[in-house]
Design a protein around this motif. Structure first.
Motif, PDB file in Angstrom:
ATOM      1  N   UNK A   7      86.124 148.671  -5.099  1.00 20.84           N
ATOM      2  CA  UNK A   7      86.200 147.353  -4.478  1.00 20.84           C
ATOM      3  C   UNK A   7      87.192 146.469  -5.217  1.00 20.84           C
ATOM      4  N   UNK A   8      87.074 146.416  -6.546  1.00 18.55           N
ATOM      5  CA  UNK A   8      87.965 145.564  -7.341  1.00 18.55           C
ATOM      6  C   UNK A   8      89.409 146.029  -7.208  1.00 18.55           C
ATOM      7  N   UNK A   9      89.619 147.343  -7.233  1.00 16.70           N
ATOM      8  CA  UNK A   9      90.973 147.875  -7.107  1.00 16.70           C
ATOM      9  C   UNK A   9      91.620 147.413  -5.806  1.00 16.70           C
ATOM     10  N   UNK A  10      90.862 147.440  -4.710  1.00 20.98           N
ATOM     11  CA  UNK A  10      91.414 147.017  -3.421  1.00 20.98           C
ATOM     12  C   UNK A  10      91.607 145.512  -3.340  1.00 20.98           C
ATOM     13  N   UNK A  11      90.740 144.743  -3.972  1.00 21.05           N
ATOM     14  CA  UNK A  11      90.934 143.288  -4.013  1.00 21.05           C
ATOM     15  C   UNK A  11      92.247 142.957  -4.715  1.00 21.05           C
ATOM     16  N   UNK A  12      92.508 143.633  -5.815  1.00 24.83           N
ATOM     17  CA  UNK A  12      93.746 143.399  -6.560  1.00 24.83           C
ATOM     18  C   UNK A  12      94.967 143.835  -5.757  1.00 24.83           C
ATOM     19  N   UNK A  13      94.881 144.981  -5.102  1.00 30.78           N
ATOM     20  CA  UNK A  13      96.015 145.491  -4.326  1.00 30.78           C
ATOM     21  C   UNK A  13      96.390 144.537  -3.197  1.00 30.78           C
TER      22      UNK A  13
END
Length: 536
Positions: free
Chosen positions: A265-271
């Motif tokens: 989830x965090x990885x996609x928020x950052x992307x």
């Protein structure tokens, strides 16, 4: 990938982040989608999906030159479907070119033949010329009538219609003769695709009229449909974490808990461009995300106090309560206007208690447990079930688009927790039944692989079924969804049934099998390791 010379219309392999290279085509972006600053990039539409994104030039390779290389390193079913779609696209384009070339040759032949026939012989020249002159006059009169009719017809069209005919099409549905050569358009709320070439046609449903704007360029269509239950769904397209046109909220986002689900989830928020501050009980897990641009929070209270919206995703009711009520916990950072979104799968009583204490401090609360697994989390394909503060749900829109393919608003606090437990109860019971069937096949001398092949050809066929059976057949129980957590969800679902005096005998039986698997030290393996409860 090395930088290459590319141009509009080229077929390419595009790579984004941790995801494998995928076949696509360089196309013109919509006018309202700005090009990112910095390095040179192209706007790519991907085959076999409804994805599109700005891809840096160094992350692109020509399709034909690297086709064999890419096919060798990626054997997935969806990947193969995408490659098939490219090849079909090329075949149709080639066929159209050949037809056009053939027609052109025929036209030339007919013109030459006509010229030969119209060339007068010396003996009959005057007579033929005389006849021809008469025909020309007659035809000119008929032609004048036809032109006049055509002019009248054009005159009946509006200036806007004429402008549309004269100018090149940039948005909306392709004209009829171009349809076969377009690459996939978004169809999440427009219709269901079937077969490789279905992706090349935008198929509106009877209930959804055709719109002028190309739906593909509004990748997550916020289609809010009120139902009799009062629930609202926000439908979004297949993302695969390559959603190039999400406009991230300008609010500061906090995230607590970087487990199997939280990390993706965090990885996609950052992307997708969100500003994210992270915290995890084991601080080392934060390092990767700090490298990707996240900020580090020292305590949950600090994260909440410095962010506008803070999400949390932890393992169970006890962890959820400790995170909020414990030392330096969420509650200490809550003040009027601060927002807290709990994505943990817990029982309704726990989430109601947390909502009450957050709201009592002037905060806003939303529960938003997610349905999925580690892979779906990484791919940005989770299903989000939300309940509580409706305004906060709307404020989380860009975040939900980044992390999931669909979200549902289910009303008051507690409803999402109940629905999530029911969903996982069904999933956990199904997994136990799969394991039971495979072991029964084995002890009766039947091929487990053949059983899987039969199931995959029938009504039960699904990605879940295939993946979990493959885990069992290969003896690979690397966790995608921890066994201990599905057992926890079954236990909570049974308690939910008890609270309303509703029998749950299937879930109860499955729960006992998972408890046996836990006793065999399978807690930290994937849920498919329940299979081992049947063979020991």
């Amino acid at each position: 990938m090395a930088a290459v010379s590319l141009r509009l219309g080229d077929l390419v392999w595009g790579k984004l982040g941790r995801y494998p290279p995928w076949p696509g085509k360089i196309v013109n972006p919509p006018k309202d989608l700005k090009k990112p600053r910095g390095k040179k990039c192209f706007f790519v539409k991907f085959f076999g999906t409804e994805d599109h994104a700005w891809i840096k030039v160094e992350q692109l390779k020509p399709y034909h030159a690297h086709k064999e290389e890419m096919i060798k390193i990626n054997k997935g079913k969806r990947f193969q479907q995408a490659v098939d779609a490219v090849e079909e696209f090329l075949r149709r384009a080639k066929g159209k070119d050949q037809t056009s070339s053939h027609n052109s040759a025929d036209d030339k032949s007919r013109r030459n033949s006509s010229e030969e026939r119209s060339r007068p012989n010396s003996g009959d020249e005057k007579r033929r010329l005389g006849l021809s002159e008469g025909k020309v006059k007659k035809n000119m009169g008929e032609g004048k009538k036809r032109v006049s009719s055509g002019s009248s017809e054009r005159g009946s069209k509006s200036p806007l219609k004429r402008a549309q005919e004269q100018s090149p099409r940039k948005r909306g549905r392709p004209p009829k003769d171009e349809k076969d050569l377009t690459i996939p358009e978004s169809s999440t709320t427009k219709g269901v695709m079937a077969g490789p070439m279905a992706a090349f046609k935008w198929q509106p449903t009877a209930s959804e009229p055709v719109k002028d704007a190309d739906p593909h360029f509004h990748h997550f269509l916020l289609s809010q449909t009120e139902k009799e239950t009062g629930s609202t769904s926000i439908q979004a397209a297949d993302s695969t974490a390559v959603n190039g046109n999400i406009t991230p909220t300008d609010k500061k986002i906090g995230f607590l808990g970087l487990g199997l689900m939280g990390s993706g989830i965090v990885s996609n928020l950052l992307k997708m461009g969100h500003t994210v501050t992270v915290w995890n009980r084991t601080a080392e897990k934060c390092d990767l995300f700090i490298q990707e641009g996240a900020r580090l929070g020292r305590t949950p209270a600090e994260v909440v106090s410095t962010c506008d919206i803070t999400f949390a995703c932890v393992s169970d009711p006890k962890a959820a309560k400790d995170l909020v009520l414990g030392p330096s916990g969420v509650l200490q950072g809550i003040r009027p206007g601060k927002c807290y979104v709990d994505m943990s799968t817990v029982d309704a009583d726990t989430v109601t208690e947390l909502a009450q204490v957050i709201v009592s401090r002037g905060g806003r609360f939303l529960e938003a447990p997610v349905s999925g697994n580690q892979q779906l989390s990484n791919d940005g394909m989770l299903v989000i079930l939300a309940a509580g503060d409706r305004g906060l749900y709307e404020d989380c829109s860009s975040c939900f688009q980044a992390m999931g393919k669909t979200s549902f608003f289910l009303g008051e606090v507690g409803n999402a927790a109940k629905m999530m437990l029911i969903v996982n109860m069904v999933q956990g019971s199904f997994m136990a039944t799969i394991a039971e069937g495979l072991t029964l096949a084995q002890v009766t001398g039947q091929s487990q692989q053949t059983l899987l092949d039969i199931l995959n050809q029938g009504q039960l066929a699904s990605i879940f079924l295939d993946q979990k059976c493959q885990n069992i057949l290969q003896g690979n129980f690397k966790p995608d969804f921890y066994l201990k957590y599905i057992q926890k969800d079954l236990r909570l679902a049974i308690a939910l049934g008890d609270a309303v005096n509703h029998p749950t005998p299937m879930a109860a039986a499955a729960n006992e099998v998972y408890k046996r698997a836990k006793a065999l030290d399978q807690s930290d393996n994937d849920m498919s390791a329940v299979y081992r409860a049947y063979i020991h």
